[in-house]
Write an enzyme that holds these catalytic residues in place. Sequence first.
Site, PDB file in Angstrom:
ATOM      1  N   ARG A   1       3.193 -10.557   6.408  1.00 16.10           N
ATOM      2  CA  ARG A   1       4.642 -10.417   6.567  1.00 16.10           C
ATOM      3  C   ARG A   1       5.049  -9.952   7.961  1.00 16.10           C
ATOM      4  O   ARG A   1       6.232  -9.964   8.301  1.00 16.10           O
ATOM      5  CB  ARG A   1       5.178  -9.427   5.514  1.00 16.10           C
ATOM      6  CG  ARG A   1       4.887  -9.813   4.072  1.00 16.10           C
ATOM      7  CD  ARG A   1       5.732 -10.969   3.589  1.00 16.10           C
ATOM      8  NE  ARG A   1       7.125 -10.567   3.407  1.00 16.10           N
ATOM      9  CZ  ARG A   1       7.598  -9.990   2.304  1.00 16.10           C
ATOM     10  NH1 ARG A   1       6.787  -9.754   1.273  1.00 16.10           N
ATOM     11  NH2 ARG A   1       8.869  -9.671   2.204  1.00 16.10           N
TER      12      ARG A   1
ATOM     13  N   HIS B   1      -2.928 -14.787  10.467  1.00 15.93           N
ATOM     14  CA  HIS B   1      -2.283 -13.520  10.106  1.00 15.93           C
ATOM     15  C   HIS B   1      -3.026 -12.307  10.664  1.00 15.93           C
ATOM     16  O   HIS B   1      -2.663 -11.176  10.354  1.00 15.93           O
ATOM     17  CB  HIS B   1      -2.175 -13.416   8.586  1.00 15.93           C
ATOM     18  CG  HIS B   1      -1.352 -14.512   7.966  1.00 15.93           C
ATOM     19  ND1 HIS B   1      -0.043 -14.747   8.300  1.00 15.93           N
ATOM     20  CD2 HIS B   1      -1.683 -15.449   7.036  1.00 15.93           C
ATOM     21  CE1 HIS B   1       0.420 -15.766   7.604  1.00 15.93           C
ATOM     22  NE2 HIS B   1      -0.556 -16.217   6.836  1.00 15.93           N
TER      23      HIS B   1
ATOM     24  N   LYS C   1       2.362   7.834   4.155  1.00  9.91           N
ATOM     25  CA  LYS C   1       1.843   6.470   4.142  1.00  9.91           C
ATOM     26  C   LYS C   1       1.354   6.023   5.516  1.00  9.91           C
ATOM     27  O   LYS C   1       0.994   4.866   5.701  1.00  9.91           O
ATOM     28  CB  LYS C   1       2.921   5.502   3.647  1.00  9.91           C
ATOM     29  CG  LYS C   1       3.418   5.781   2.236  1.00  9.91           C
ATOM     30  CD  LYS C   1       4.480   4.760   1.851  1.00  9.91           C
ATOM     31  CE  LYS C   1       5.136   5.102   0.524  1.00  9.91           C
ATOM     32  NZ  LYS C   1       6.162   4.098   0.161  1.00  9.91           N
TER      33      LYS C   1
ATOM     34  N   ARG D   1      15.244  -2.035  -6.473  1.00  5.23           N
ATOM     35  CA  ARG D   1      13.825  -2.074  -6.773  1.00  5.23           C
ATOM     36  C   ARG D   1      13.591  -2.317  -8.257  1.00  5.23           C
ATOM     37  O   ARG D   1      14.237  -1.700  -9.106  1.00  5.23           O
ATOM     38  CB  ARG D   1      13.145  -0.753  -6.369  1.00  5.23           C
ATOM     39  CG  ARG D   1      13.391  -0.315  -4.930  1.00  5.23           C
ATOM     40  CD  ARG D   1      12.859  -1.316  -3.917  1.00  5.23           C
ATOM     41  NE  ARG D   1      11.432  -1.513  -4.024  1.00  5.23           N
ATOM     42  CZ  ARG D   1      10.525  -0.740  -3.421  1.00  5.23           C
ATOM     43  NH1 ARG D   1      10.907   0.268  -2.665  1.00  5.23           N
ATOM     44  NH2 ARG D   1       9.229  -1.006  -3.548  1.00  5.23           N
TER      45      ARG D   1
ATOM     46  N   PRO E   1       0.826  -1.214   0.000  1.00  8.37           N
ATOM     47  CA  PRO E   1       0.000   0.000   0.000  1.00  8.37           C
ATOM     48  C   PRO E   1       0.863   1.269   0.000  1.00  8.37           C
ATOM     49  O   PRO E   1       1.757   1.415   0.824  1.00  8.37           O
ATOM     50  CB  PRO E   1      -0.806  -0.129   1.297  1.00  8.37           C
ATOM     51  CG  PRO E   1      -0.014  -1.059   2.159  1.00  8.37           C
ATOM     52  CD  PRO E   1       0.695  -1.992   1.232  1.00  8.37           C
ATOM     53  N   GLU E   2       0.596   2.151  -0.955  1.00  6.59           N
ATOM     54  CA  GLU E   2       1.276   3.440  -1.009  1.00  6.59           C
ATOM     55  C   GLU E   2       0.262   4.523  -0.660  1.00  6.59           C
ATOM     56  O   GLU E   2      -0.848   4.231  -0.230  1.00  6.59           O
ATOM     57  CB  GLU E   2       1.888   3.631  -2.396  1.00  6.59           C
ATOM     58  CG  GLU E   2       2.909   2.547  -2.737  1.00  6.59           C
ATOM     59  CD  GLU E   2       3.584   2.770  -4.078  1.00  6.59           C
ATOM     60  OE1 GLU E   2       3.581   3.906  -4.578  1.00  6.59           O
ATOM     61  OE2 GLU E   2       4.119   1.791  -4.638  1.00  6.59           O
TER      62      GLU E   2
END
Length: 270
Positions: A109, A90, A58, A259, A2-3
Amino acid sequence: MPELPEVETIRRTLLKLIQGRSIVGIDVFYDKIIDHETNDFKTTLIGKRIEAIERVGKYLCLMIPPFALLVHLRMEGRFFIRDVRRSSAHDHVSFALDDGRFLIYHDTRKFGRMTLRTSEHYQDVPPLSKLGPEPKDANWEDIHARLKRRKIAVKTALLDQHVVCGLGNIYVDETLFKSGIHPMKRTDRLTRNDVRTLIESATTVLHDAVELGGTSIRTYTDALGVHGRFQNELKVHTKAGEPCPVCHQIITKQTVGGRGTYVCKSCQKK
């Protein structure tokens, strides 16, 4: 990942769903998500009301006076609204709300983090005080002066949240393409016009992405029932092997600062 546009979409959605709700219980299933002692975190927030939801870069900021809960979703963080307190391994933090629902923080994660600050002047202390301005608020001359002192790839610089905040990998690729600037161009070689164009392009790209609910690609999709449509507007990102929409040369993929980076070498000359 998510940005800024995705976080803004989450903010707007949560605002409709949980603003005004009180927290009546908290379960923490993975303590490292919380940047505080777990019991202190619980006792601080239980019984308090979610008055507003804001965003800085963010960071998602749940305003729970007299505190602000800062949430950084990192790679895979997302929120669910459910009728049960936990339904997945999770699910790491569960906020019980006074209407019987649960606000669930889910992160495959486990990279996301939650940090409490006092709500008054919460942007004036770390981590938010260390962030650069968002492109829409940036003075391009100030950014140009900062970049001229460095000798790094412009893509790497734009990903640095201390320079400008809110841009991630997707939107940097799109900004550089819109600006006609190669991602490997060194920052000390950027002209004043280059930087002004970059800031204007970043502002437009982020605005358009927000209006379309962000970008739902790869592993990240919104967990609150809102799916972004900006992936339909991407010009270069994820388009390796496809023709450039401007010059029809083939878009290539390379690595910049570790990247994956998409570029049209014709439109974006180094």
